[in-house]
Design an enzyme around this catalytic site. Structure first.
Site, PDB file in Angstrom:
ATOM      1  N   ASN A  40      88.558  71.136 -17.505  1.00 22.84           N
ATOM      2  CA  ASN A  40      87.932  69.820 -17.594  1.00 22.84           C
ATOM      3  C   ASN A  40      88.666  68.897 -16.627  1.00 22.84           C
ATOM      4  O   ASN A  40      89.897  68.889 -16.568  1.00 22.84           O
ATOM      5  CB  ASN A  40      88.005  69.283 -19.024  1.00 22.84           C
ATOM      6  CG  ASN A  40      87.146  68.053 -19.200  1.00 22.84           C
ATOM      7  OD1 ASN A  40      87.376  67.014 -18.581  1.00 22.84           O
ATOM      8  ND2 ASN A  40      86.133  68.181 -20.034  1.00 22.84           N
ATOM      9  N   GLN A  41      87.923  68.128 -15.862  1.00 29.56           N
ATOM     10  CA  GLN A  41      88.499  67.300 -14.802  1.00 29.56           C
ATOM     11  C   GLN A  41      88.829  65.878 -15.250  1.00 29.56           C
ATOM     12  O   GLN A  41      89.197  65.045 -14.432  1.00 29.56           O
ATOM     13  CB  GLN A  41      87.538  67.271 -13.615  1.00 29.56           C
ATOM     14  CG  GLN A  41      87.312  68.639 -13.011  1.00 29.56           C
ATOM     15  CD  GLN A  41      86.209  68.640 -11.967  1.00 29.56           C
ATOM     16  OE1 GLN A  41      85.200  67.947 -12.090  1.00 29.56           O
ATOM     17  NE2 GLN A  41      86.403  69.425 -10.927  1.00 29.56           N
TER      18      GLN A  41
END
Length: 167
Positions: A40-41
């Site tokens: 997840n960024q």
């Protein structure tokens, strides 16, 4: 299937921007931490927007850096039935009391939605309520396959709402 629930909000009276996700995914629920999935960024994107390398910090330091930057976190869904982690699998959801939380945040200047599901549910929950500007941000999820630099450009817009000048 069991119901999955969101975490408590991470906010204080100095919160200027509230970032709202949909509902924590499996990795986050297991770790009991926001955005725990390694792909997840979120931490890269919000870190880029506030000018701090959050990705390289431990969780408590990340949260402290967000507080120092006047950024809060929560989710639009209080609880729901969902198999897996995808937003499209959210069923029978109950919304969080966004209006109630907003009332406790005197410095709040904007609300950012992390992805389309958060925006769709959050906008419905806030319909008819007095609230600051709403910002739709591209999802930080690895399932939303846009280039990081494209996502970052959108996330960088929160800088305006974090500026020291009164809006």
């Amino acid at each position: 299937m069991t119901r999955k629930a969101s975490f408590a909000p991470i906010v204080d009276a100095q919160t200027r921007v509230l970032l709202l996700g949909s509902l924590p995914g499996e990795a986050s629920l297991k770790a009991e931490r926001y955005y725990a999935h390694p792909q997840n960024q979120f931490w890269k994107l919000v870190g880029g927007a506030i000018g701090v390398d959050l990705h390289g910090m431990d969780y408590d330091a990340r949260l402290a850096a967000l507080r120092a930057a006047h950024v809060g976190l929560w989710d639009v869904v209080a609880d729901a039935v969902r198999a897996g982690s995808l937003d499209g699998a959210i069923k029978d959801h109950r919304g969080n009391d966004l209006t109630g939380l907003i009332a406790t945040l005197p410095g709040l200047r904007a609300i950012g939605f992390n992805g389309g599901t958060a925006a769709r549910i959050g906008r419905k929950l806030l319909a008819g309520a007095v609230h600051p500007p709403l910002i739709d941000l591209p999802s930080s999820s690895p399932a939303f396959t846009r280039p990081l630099q494209e996502k970052q450009a959108a996330w960088d817009t929160i800088r305006f709402w974090l500026s020291a000048a009164k809006i």
